[in-house]
Design a protein around this motif. Sequence first.
Motif, mmCIF file in Angstrom:
data_model
loop_
_atom_site.group_PDB
_atom_site.id
_atom_site.type_symbol
_atom_site.label_atom_id
_atom_site.label_comp_id
_atom_site.label_asym_id
_atom_site.label_seq_id
_atom_site.Cartn_x
_atom_site.Cartn_y
_atom_site.Cartn_z
ATOM 1 N N TYR A 319 0.829 -1.211 0.000
ATOM 2 C CA TYR A 319 0.000 0.000 0.000
ATOM 3 C C TYR A 319 0.860 1.256 0.000
ATOM 4 C CZ TYR A 319 -4.808 -1.662 0.706
ATOM 5 O OH TYR A 319 -6.048 -2.188 0.535
ATOM 6 N N MET A 320 1.883 1.265 0.862
ATOM 7 C CA MET A 320 2.736 2.454 0.946
ATOM 8 C C MET A 320 3.459 2.711 -0.372
ATOM 9 S SD MET A 320 4.450 1.663 4.649
ATOM 10 C CE MET A 320 3.513 0.743 5.860
ATOM 11 N N VAL A 321 4.015 1.657 -0.954
ATOM 12 C CA VAL A 321 4.730 1.801 -2.222
ATOM 13 C C VAL A 321 3.767 2.231 -3.324
ATOM 14 C CG1 VAL A 321 5.995 0.520 -3.997
ATOM 15 C CG2 VAL A 321 6.542 0.180 -1.582
ATOM 16 N N MET A 322 2.582 1.646 -3.338
ATOM 17 C CA MET A 322 1.567 2.046 -4.305
ATOM 18 C C MET A 322 1.233 3.521 -4.140
ATOM 19 S SD MET A 322 -2.299 0.517 -4.790
ATOM 20 C CE MET A 322 -2.902 1.205 -3.245
ATOM 21 N N GLY A 323 1.125 3.971 -2.887
ATOM 22 C CA GLY A 323 0.829 5.378 -2.633
ATOM 23 C C GLY A 323 1.895 6.290 -3.211
ATOM 24 N N MET A 324 3.162 5.933 -3.040
ATOM 25 C CA MET A 324 4.242 6.726 -3.633
ATOM 26 C C MET A 324 4.124 6.746 -5.150
ATOM 27 S SD MET A 324 6.318 8.182 -1.519
ATOM 28 C CE MET A 324 6.592 8.185 0.250
ATOM 29 N N GLY A 325 3.834 5.596 -5.733
ATOM 30 C CA GLY A 325 3.766 5.501 -7.186
ATOM 31 C C GLY A 325 2.653 6.327 -7.797
ATOM 32 N N ALA A 331 0.220 10.735 1.903
ATOM 33 C CA ALA A 331 -0.603 9.625 2.378
ATOM 34 C C ALA A 331 0.241 8.380 2.613
ATOM 35 C CB ALA A 331 -1.711 9.328 1.366
ATOM 36 N N ALA A 332 1.209 8.119 1.719
ATOM 37 C CA ALA A 332 2.070 6.950 1.879
ATOM 38 C C ALA A 332 2.915 7.069 3.140
ATOM 39 C CB ALA A 332 2.962 6.789 0.647
ATOM 40 N N LEU A 333 3.483 8.253 3.377
ATOM 41 C CA LEU A 333 4.254 8.461 4.606
ATOM 42 C C LEU A 333 3.353 8.384 5.839
ATOM 43 C CD1 LEU A 333 6.792 11.300 3.735
ATOM 44 C CD2 LEU A 333 7.288 8.910 4.226
ATOM 45 N N PHE A 334 2.130 8.881 5.704
ATOM 46 C CA PHE A 334 1.159 8.817 6.794
ATOM 47 C C PHE A 334 0.883 7.360 7.160
ATOM 48 C CE2 PHE A 334 -3.405 10.188 8.146
ATOM 49 C CZ PHE A 334 -3.019 10.151 9.482
ATOM 50 N N HIS A 335 0.708 6.525 6.151
ATOM 51 C CA HIS A 335 0.445 5.107 6.412
ATOM 52 C C HIS A 335 1.671 4.424 6.997
ATOM 53 C CE1 HIS A 335 -2.133 1.677 6.228
ATOM 54 N NE2 HIS A 335 -1.326 0.979 5.448
ATOM 55 N N LEU A 336 2.851 4.857 6.590
ATOM 56 C CA LEU A 336 4.078 4.325 7.180
ATOM 57 C C LEU A 336 4.073 4.541 8.692
ATOM 58 C CD1 LEU A 336 7.687 4.919 5.810
ATOM 59 C CD2 LEU A 336 7.197 5.097 8.230
ATOM 60 N N VAL A 337 3.696 5.747 9.112
ATOM 61 C CA VAL A 337 3.717 6.094 10.531
ATOM 62 C C VAL A 337 2.599 5.374 11.296
ATOM 63 C CG1 VAL A 337 3.482 7.976 12.196
ATOM 64 C CG2 VAL A 337 4.808 8.319 10.102
ATOM 65 N N THR A 338 1.381 5.430 10.790
ATOM 66 C CA THR A 338 0.273 4.781 11.501
ATOM 67 C C THR A 338 0.479 3.268 11.573
ATOM 68 O OG1 THR A 338 -1.067 4.598 9.473
ATOM 69 C CG2 THR A 338 -1.349 6.582 10.821
ATOM 70 N N HIS A 339 0.933 2.685 10.456
ATOM 71 C CA HIS A 339 1.170 1.241 10.418
ATOM 72 C C HIS A 339 2.245 0.825 11.411
ATOM 73 C CE1 HIS A 339 3.239 -2.387 8.789
ATOM 74 N NE2 HIS A 339 2.007 -2.801 8.615
ATOM 75 N N ALA A 340 3.249 1.671 11.598
ATOM 76 C CA ALA A 340 4.317 1.341 12.535
ATOM 77 C C ALA A 340 3.760 1.075 13.926
ATOM 78 C CB ALA A 340 5.345 2.475 12.579
ATOM 79 N N PHE A 341 2.795 1.870 14.351
ATOM 80 C CA PHE A 341 2.271 1.732 15.711
ATOM 81 C C PHE A 341 1.286 0.568 15.825
ATOM 82 C CE2 PHE A 341 3.658 6.205 15.702
ATOM 83 C CZ PHE A 341 4.501 6.166 16.805
ATOM 84 N N LEU A 397 -7.672 6.329 8.247
ATOM 85 C CA LEU A 397 -7.286 7.635 7.716
ATOM 86 C C LEU A 397 -6.209 7.508 6.648
ATOM 87 C CD1 LEU A 397 -7.084 9.635 11.072
ATOM 88 C CD2 LEU A 397 -8.974 9.629 9.440
ATOM 89 N N SER A 398 -5.159 6.746 6.945
ATOM 90 C CA SER A 398 -4.015 6.691 6.032
ATOM 91 C C SER A 398 -4.275 5.799 4.832
ATOM 92 C CB SER A 398 -2.777 6.219 6.789
ATOM 93 O OG SER A 398 -3.008 4.982 7.445
ATOM 94 N N LYS A 399 -4.926 4.649 5.053
ATOM 95 C CA LYS A 399 -5.167 3.737 3.941
ATOM 96 C C LYS A 399 -6.150 4.347 2.941
ATOM 97 C CE LYS A 399 -5.845 -0.626 4.907
ATOM 98 N NZ LYS A 399 -6.516 -1.899 5.282
ATOM 99 N N ASP A 400 -7.177 5.023 3.434
ATOM 100 C CA ASP A 400 -8.152 5.625 2.522
ATOM 101 C C ASP A 400 -7.540 6.762 1.718
ATOM 102 O OD1 ASP A 400 -9.893 3.848 3.664
ATOM 103 O OD2 ASP A 400 -11.533 5.278 3.784
ATOM 104 N N LEU A 501 -12.902 10.769 9.820
ATOM 105 C CA LEU A 501 -13.097 10.307 8.450
ATOM 106 C C LEU A 501 -12.188 10.993 7.442
ATOM 107 C CD1 LEU A 501 -17.011 10.105 8.316
ATOM 108 C CD2 LEU A 501 -15.387 8.272 8.808
ATOM 109 N N ASP A 502 -11.353 11.897 7.895
ATOM 110 C CA ASP A 502 -10.541 12.655 6.940
ATOM 111 C C ASP A 502 -9.186 12.990 7.561
ATOM 112 O OD1 ASP A 502 -9.507 14.156 4.915
ATOM 113 O OD2 ASP A 502 -11.149 15.606 4.824
ATOM 114 N N GLY A 503 -8.153 12.284 7.112
ATOM 115 C CA GLY A 503 -6.817 12.527 7.622
ATOM 116 C C GLY A 503 -6.214 13.830 7.148
#
Length: 696
Positions: A319-325, A331-341, A397-400, A501-503
């Motif tokens: 998902y994160m790589v797809m977001g960058m692409g 959003a990709a960096l946001f998901h990196l951070v939320t996913h980490a926790f 928030l991040s995945k959407d 509902l909105d990051g």
Amino acid sequence: MPDLIQYSIYILLLPLLSFAVQIFFGKKLPRNGDFLATGIIAVSLGLSLYVAFSALGQENFQQEWNFTWANLGTMEIKLGILIDKVTAVMLIVVTGISFLVHFFSIGYMAGEPRYERYFGYLGIFTFSMLGIVLSNNLFAIYCFWELVGLASYLLIGFYFERDSAAAAQKKAFMLNRVGDIGFWIGILMLFAQFQTFNYQEIYQNIGEGKFTWGEGWLTVAGVLLFMGCVGKSAQFPLHTWLPDAMEGPTPVSALIHAATMVAAGVYLVARVFVILTPDALAIIAVIGAVTAFFAATIAITQNDIKRVLAYSTLSQLGYMVMGMGVGAFAAALFHLVTHAFFKAGLFLGSGSVIHATHHEQDMRYMGGLMKKMPITFATFTICLFALAGLPLFTGFLSKDAILAGAVGYANVEGSWAMLIPVLGFSAALLTPFYMGRQWFMVFFGANRADEKPASADDHHHHGHGDNHHHSEIHESAPVMTIPLVILAAMSFFFVFSPNPLDGEKGWFMNAVKTPETKVGITKEGLQSAAQVFSAIGGGEPIAPETPHADETHSGTAHFKDLRQQKLAEASHHAHGTVVTLSISLALLGLVLAYLAYLKNMGAIASPFVLLSKMMNWFNDTFMEGAFVKGIGNLGVKLSSFIGGFDKLVVDGIVNLSATLVQIGGLLFRKLQTGRVQTYIALLLIAVIGYFVSKLV
């Protein structure tokens, strides 16, 4: 040297100090130094919080420090540290997760052999990861990149007496080297053009059109740099090492394979994002989408509690790589951070379960743990809901935001790009399904521990012994549950945004802006490298002037700011639809898992299981078989060829030289008689020969 730079140096060196103390003096310290190592990381975390709050509180914040690493006469190679808002957030992620893993490990790893060495390995890993985050140039990143690989090798194979662990560490190390070779070649391509490794100087040179090899080779360089991400972030087809890496201790999985090391690849793509061409980004988007879907399908039929989370990590990294692409940078960096926790919470939660069940990892022999482990259950549930993408939790928030970016990308790029959101939404359905399956199998129903065959190989008993194998299952100690509570709290939406509902309304998405690309910027609209790089850390992008067709740099004119603006607008318009569809898929996945695994309506799960088995067969046959073994066989044949070439050609030339010298020695030895008369005669012959040649 700016103040925050000084603090960042302390943040970097403290884990290295922990490593040195644990390796050389750990056995002599009270409790083998576990509290000292944890305390040192706590200080590093405190300094990271100070740096982060200082950086995030300023607009367009950026500090950089350089020093000359090598002076080659005509050229100086400088290394240094860069702190911007992305760096500041990543410092908290790395030191925060590392501290919680240290704290958790005090309880989980108690009684293990090589206890002091384990905490030392955690220190060298944290040091290496912080080096990647703080570096301002590609050469330093590569050095720390390899150090992370070394630390990962040591931690994955911590139980090296087990053949499976030894094989897993070698597999992880070798597959990462495949990606790293491409990464290094990409770095050398840029260095060959610009004689610098520094981000800003590379950005500026490309923006000024000094990449003379043309856009095609710039695409190649970008894809080669991305190969580092493919290896480190376990993207298809170099993904097969990550599930096997679960052989390491469970807290290691939370630190390395959920929160930090595997995210280093995504962080790398973020740092080189501004020089990636549209073709390179398209390749990145497709690989990320394929990985997100492919790994999610395999997770459905895994029975090992950690392997489910391992394949889930693969999917979320996709998902994160797809977001960058697709250009959804923030959003990709946001998901990196939320996913980490929340993924660290899930891994540590699984560790709590494994510890309580006396190192049982097969979910088929669990069940009914909800009442026996209420804290673990509650925290695991919160993190699971975040991963599943339910509202009120950070993962939603991040995945959407990434999925909205994928839909916007497809609307801009055309019909071929519809594959990307289709795979993304398919993974969004599979994620709550396989996580719901894990949830119901582990925490609900009756406990199935007695159903395990007596002859089953219990290879997970390592260091703890099995004298408590039949004791009552109970909640883990506070030293293990406190980190779970903290990680669960970090998985609620209000940590990052006031709007559930909105990051985009939250502080993170406002702090981290999508940077302006340096590809195809005109002379009239050329921005300084500092302006471009500050955009990564939150500065407002400065749009260059609209160029005339004949004023753009050759081969890069089509990648303009208008393209990024179109992607942003299309993503914004798709947000409402994406939210509705995402919530529906998340709820549907959980309901299907409930019916299939708690109500025993197996027919519901049949299509998913069939799909999982097909993908698993493909993975085992082609990826594990043809690809991984093929690389191994190729390496063996190549080494055999090189060995033969070395013996026949290289050694042959050396031996021939020695033989010729020997022959020459034999011939000239005849002239070394030791008689003065002979030397006088030879001298007269030489003089006569000289005069004769002159007369002729």
